[in-house]
Design an enzyme around this catalytic site. Sequence first.
Site, PDB file in Angstrom:
ATOM      1  CG  ASP A  91       2.391  -9.667   4.643  1.00  0.00           C
ATOM      2  OD1 ASP A  91       2.264 -10.504   5.549  1.00  0.00           O
ATOM      3  OD2 ASP A  91       1.521  -8.833   4.359  1.00  0.00           O
ATOM      4  CB  VAL A 104       0.683 -13.068  18.350  1.00  0.00           C
ATOM      5  CG1 VAL A 104       2.001 -13.559  18.888  1.00  0.00           C
ATOM      6  CG2 VAL A 104      -0.384 -13.165  19.420  1.00  0.00           C
ATOM      7  N   GLY A 132       0.829  -1.214   0.000  1.00  0.00           N
ATOM      8  CA  GLY A 132       0.000   0.000   0.000  1.00  0.00           C
ATOM      9  C   GLY A 132       0.862   1.262   0.000  1.00  0.00           C
TER      10      GLY A 132
END
Length: 372
Positions: free
Chosen positions: A134, A297, A111
């Site tokens: 990621d 987490v 993004g």
Amino acid sequence: MIKRIGVLTTGGDSPGTNAVIRAIGKSSQSQGIQLIGFQDGFSGMADDHFLELESSYFSGIITKGGTLLGTNRDLPNKVLVDGNCVDLTAEIVNIYNKHELNCLICLGGGGAQESARILMEAGLNMITIPVTIDNDIPHTDASVGFDSAMQTAAEAIDRLHSTAISHHRIIIVEIMGRETGWLTLGAGIAGGADVILIPEIPYDFKKISEAIFQRSRSGKRFSLIAVSEGAISLDSVLFFQKARKTSERLHTGQAENEIAQKLELIEKKAAGDTLHLAHQLEKMTSLVTRVTILGYVQRGGTPSARDRLLATRLGTACVNFIIQGNFGVMTAISEGKIEAVPIADVAGKVKSIPLDHAWLHAARQVGTCLGN
Ligand code: F6P
């Protein structure tokens, strides 16, 4: 002459974001450059929520998780205002000009790259740093946060292993990654998962249950499965391929487009159905199957030493690029060296795991089932 620069975080936070802000802050200060931090991503910038980042902000934050600036998922042209999606590009450009910025640094994942492209087209000097757990940003070997999140997920697998062994169960651990399986594959290998399922390789229920039976035959009555939140079964992929073809045959124009869009939405929902995966495997193997969804987490907590180092290298290099007038680039790392990659080459693209990637070979070689 560079006098004032801005920085903001956008997208999901990552361990190491604060370490990047610290590196940018300390190195810009040493060059006599003022740093403005915009709060809560692009919606905050459009509302002119900012902090004059002075040295006190940078003390003690290299170890802190989250982002001191706050974040959200708004793009400049898609900001959520009272439930509606609004284009605030013009407002953001005004704020940039109001603060007399020479450049805006955007920290985040896909993004952030897309947002930078939009603002470059609107005439702003932009520079980005890949910050996402990621690890799915092209043209950089690593993104800040991935190493820490991988460590967290691997530790979780270690803990789940002992209870899976005691109870002779299948334990499925869902790991973040809607589009790519970097985190699942890395943590799965490191944690010694028996089965690793990632979005890049649609899985076959039969192959997984065969692998579990094989383990039972060799006396192992438990299995640990690491699955990405975006992993999808082969059955679902084939079903949607068929549905698409049928729709192309039966409909044309507008109707075909609408159906194609709906199918895409439903397909996305079919991916990541970890509870269904558990249900199926329990039925097929008769082994009690439990699911643990690691969730947020993985995004929280103290960054690893490797991420702090990467954050410090990318943050300082980014300031050097700005001083050189090298705008419109992402500050990347390739084979250990810092590189300036044009944002145009990165925006809108995702770095998936190539099917011949060394990690996949290694996983297969140690007998891990990859679901195919
Ligand atoms: O930060 C990236 C990511 O962790 C993805 O792996 C995950 O799917 C997504 O964020 C979830 O984020 P959110 O719920 O904050 O939008």
